[in-house]
Design a protein around this motif. Structure first.
Motif, PDB file in Angstrom:
ATOM      1  N   ARG A 234      35.598  26.891  38.669  1.00  0.00           N
ATOM      2  CA  ARG A 234      36.723  27.777  38.989  1.00  0.00           C
ATOM      3  C   ARG A 234      37.594  28.024  37.753  1.00  0.00           C
ATOM      4  O   ARG A 234      38.074  29.126  37.529  1.00  0.00           O
ATOM      5  CB  ARG A 234      37.572  27.160  40.105  1.00  0.00           C
ATOM      6  CG  ARG A 234      36.901  27.273  41.455  1.00  0.00           C
ATOM      7  CD  ARG A 234      37.632  26.476  42.479  1.00  0.00           C
ATOM      8  NE  ARG A 234      37.065  26.699  43.806  1.00  0.00           N
ATOM      9  CZ  ARG A 234      37.165  25.847  44.791  1.00  0.00           C
ATOM     10  NH1 ARG A 234      37.812  24.724  44.630  1.00  0.00           N
ATOM     11  NH2 ARG A 234      36.634  26.110  45.968  1.00  0.00           N
TER      12      ARG A 234
ATOM     13  N   ARG B  37      42.628  26.067  42.080  1.00  0.00           N
ATOM     14  CA  ARG B  37      42.309  26.917  43.240  1.00  0.00           C
ATOM     15  C   ARG B  37      43.445  27.893  43.539  1.00  0.00           C
ATOM     16  O   ARG B  37      43.210  29.075  43.784  1.00  0.00           O
ATOM     17  CB  ARG B  37      42.042  26.018  44.451  1.00  0.00           C
ATOM     18  CG  ARG B  37      41.440  26.716  45.629  1.00  0.00           C
ATOM     19  CD  ARG B  37      41.207  25.717  46.750  1.00  0.00           C
ATOM     20  NE  ARG B  37      41.304  26.366  48.040  1.00  0.00           N
ATOM     21  CZ  ARG B  37      40.314  27.005  48.642  1.00  0.00           C
ATOM     22  NH1 ARG B  37      39.151  27.072  48.068  1.00  0.00           N
ATOM     23  NH2 ARG B  37      40.476  27.576  49.805  1.00  0.00           N
ATOM     24  N   GLN B  38      44.690  27.391  43.456  1.00  0.00           N
ATOM     25  CA  GLN B  38      45.854  28.267  43.687  1.00  0.00           C
ATOM     26  C   GLN B  38      45.914  29.378  42.636  1.00  0.00           C
ATOM     27  O   GLN B  38      46.168  30.529  42.945  1.00  0.00           O
ATOM     28  CB  GLN B  38      47.147  27.446  43.626  1.00  0.00           C
ATOM     29  CG  GLN B  38      47.450  26.708  44.917  1.00  0.00           C
ATOM     30  CD  GLN B  38      48.681  25.839  44.806  1.00  0.00           C
ATOM     31  OE1 GLN B  38      49.266  25.718  43.736  1.00  0.00           O
ATOM     32  NE2 GLN B  38      49.059  25.228  45.918  1.00  0.00           N
ATOM     33  N   LEU B  41      43.200  31.919  43.315  1.00  0.00           N
ATOM     34  CA  LEU B  41      43.528  32.744  44.479  1.00  0.00           C
ATOM     35  C   LEU B  41      44.580  33.800  44.148  1.00  0.00           C
ATOM     36  O   LEU B  41      44.583  34.886  44.722  1.00  0.00           O
ATOM     37  CB  LEU B  41      44.005  31.860  45.641  1.00  0.00           C
ATOM     38  CG  LEU B  41      42.895  31.201  46.451  1.00  0.00           C
ATOM     39  CD1 LEU B  41      43.464  30.195  47.429  1.00  0.00           C
ATOM     40  CD2 LEU B  41      42.059  32.237  47.190  1.00  0.00           C
ATOM     41  N   ARG B  42      45.480  33.471  43.193  1.00  0.00           N
ATOM     42  CA  ARG B  42      46.465  34.473  42.754  1.00  0.00           C
ATOM     43  C   ARG B  42      45.778  35.625  42.021  1.00  0.00           C
ATOM     44  O   ARG B  42      46.150  36.773  42.147  1.00  0.00           O
ATOM     45  CB  ARG B  42      47.508  33.823  41.831  1.00  0.00           C
ATOM     46  CG  ARG B  42      48.680  33.209  42.585  1.00  0.00           C
ATOM     47  CD  ARG B  42      49.890  33.059  41.682  1.00  0.00           C
ATOM     48  NE  ARG B  42      49.639  32.232  40.512  1.00  0.00           N
ATOM     49  CZ  ARG B  42      49.692  30.897  40.512  1.00  0.00           C
ATOM     50  NH1 ARG B  42      49.992  30.253  41.626  1.00  0.00           N
ATOM     51  NH2 ARG B  42      49.466  30.224  39.418  1.00  0.00           N
ATOM     52  N   PRO B  45      42.777  37.358  45.209  1.00  0.00           N
ATOM     53  CA  PRO B  45      43.186  36.991  46.573  1.00  0.00           C
ATOM     54  C   PRO B  45      42.118  37.271  47.631  1.00  0.00           C
ATOM     55  O   PRO B  45      42.094  36.605  48.671  1.00  0.00           O
ATOM     56  CB  PRO B  45      44.421  37.860  46.831  1.00  0.00           C
ATOM     57  CG  PRO B  45      44.682  38.619  45.595  1.00  0.00           C
ATOM     58  CD  PRO B  45      43.584  38.417  44.629  1.00  0.00           C
ATOM     59  N   ARG B  47      38.859  36.923  47.339  1.00  0.00           N
ATOM     60  CA  ARG B  47      37.610  36.190  47.151  1.00  0.00           C
ATOM     61  C   ARG B  47      37.554  34.999  48.113  1.00  0.00           C
ATOM     62  O   ARG B  47      38.279  34.008  47.961  1.00  0.00           O
ATOM     63  CB  ARG B  47      37.538  35.698  45.699  1.00  0.00           C
ATOM     64  CG  ARG B  47      36.155  35.372  45.235  1.00  0.00           C
ATOM     65  CD  ARG B  47      36.254  35.026  43.763  1.00  0.00           C
ATOM     66  NE  ARG B  47      35.192  34.148  43.365  1.00  0.00           N
ATOM     67  CZ  ARG B  47      34.055  34.566  42.869  1.00  0.00           C
ATOM     68  NH1 ARG B  47      33.842  35.841  42.709  1.00  0.00           N
ATOM     69  NH2 ARG B  47      33.138  33.699  42.503  1.00  0.00           N
ATOM     70  N   SER B  50      36.341  31.316  46.738  1.00  0.00           N
ATOM     71  CA  SER B  50      37.057  30.625  45.679  1.00  0.00           C
ATOM     72  C   SER B  50      37.928  29.508  46.226  1.00  0.00           C
ATOM     73  O   SER B  50      38.489  28.777  45.495  1.00  0.00           O
ATOM     74  CB  SER B  50      37.893  31.588  44.898  1.00  0.00           C
ATOM     75  OG  SER B  50      38.874  32.139  45.724  1.00  0.00           O
TER      76      SER B  50
END
Lengths: 247, 50
Positions: A234, B37-38, B41-42, B45, B47, B50
């Motif tokens: 990630r 992860r945060q 996601l920003r 958004p 996906r 993720s």
């Protein structure tokens, strides 16, 4: 993920598939490793008899042997991942090696500290410059060097190549710490506690809880490595998105 | 205060080390994963994976 990318990165070498499949497996892995570890540690600590010569100190075996085994095996896993990186250039493999290094370093440190506490009572010294202990200390330094190289080098492909080379070099000490007791018979450290030949193993009262502890430590390490590899994937994705955004 | 027998002191030290250090690594790994992860996601958004 398109068809071309899936063909180029089959199986778990595909980052998306790796994240998806490990996402399914990880809750079970956390649970099983917690059960194995708590069973093995409580059994070893509270329900095993004192040794006639070492007394209660023998209980250290349940944390020392598993952590030392994991420390060596994590480096060998990093070696396999590094070779895979050299041959196939799959990014997931080198990210898995990167994710594994702190796990191996912590287990090496645990192995050294628990061994020092054991040695202080049984040998009368915290440390001795004998083959197995020294090769284990060098293994810890290899882990530290590996982690520092990843932090220092900004180009991730170059960092992968350099750290994979260090991994090849460090494997000598990983194998040496495993087989030092066979090569040199004059060290303080005893022979291996476990073997496939049951005649040379420790007593069953210690053997079974020790197997639980080894399985628990191994599984916890695998779980941590998979979990940390997902984070590395990630993180690599974030870097790629930020690079694209800057263009 | 009664002094702990050396054998037990060594056992407690070994168990403490073997539980505490992996626990710290696990906590750090969980925290790192949450932050990454945060962040992702920003940036993405929509996906789901993720």
């Amino acid at each position: 993920m398109n068809v071309k990318s899936a063909a180029k990165h089959p199986g778990l070498a595909n980052p998306n598939r790796f994240v998806r499949l490990t996402g399914i497996a990880l809750p079970y892995l956390w649970a099983v490793s917690a059960i194995l570890l708590s069973t093995g540690l409580v059994w070893g600590f509270a329900f095993t008899p004192a040794d006639f010569r070492q007394g209660e100190t023998v209980k250290i075996i349940f944390v020392h042997v598993p952590s030392a085994l994991v420390a060596i095996n994590v480096w060998l896993m990093m070696l396999a991942a590094s070779l895979f990186w050299f041959i196939r250039r799959h990014h997931v493999s080198i990210l898995a090696a990167k994710a594994a290094a702190p796990v191996g370093a912590v287990m090496t440190l645990v192995g050294i500290l628990t061994g020092a506490a054991w040695g202080q009572v049984t040998w009368g010294t915290w440390w001795a410059w004998e083959p197995r202990l020294t090769s284990f200390l060098i293994l810890l330094l290899c882990y530290a060097g590996y982690i520092l190289l990843w932090r220092t080098l900004e180009n991730s492909d170059l960092a992968g190549d350099v750290t994979a080379s260090l991994c090849l070099f460090g494997s000598v000490f990983a194998l040496l710490s495993r087989y030092a007791v066979i090569f040199w018979s004059r060290g303080l450290h005893q022979d291996a506690s476990l073997s496939l030949d049951r005649q040379t193993n420790i007593h069953d009262a210690y053997y079974v809880p020790l197997l639980f502890c080894i399985a628990g430590f191994m599984l916890l390490s695998v779980t941590l490595i998979l979990y940390r590899t997902r984070t590395e994937i990630r993180h690599r994705r974030i870097e790629a998105l930020q690079r694209t955004g800057q263009r | 205060m009664t002094e702990l027998e050396p054998h037990w002191a060594a056992v407690f030290f070994a168990y403490g080390t073997a539980i505490l250090l992996p626990a710290i690594l696990t906590a750090v790994s969980l925290q790192q994963s949450r932050l990454v992860r945060q962040h992702l996601l920003r940036l993405e958004p929509d996906r789901i994976d993720s």
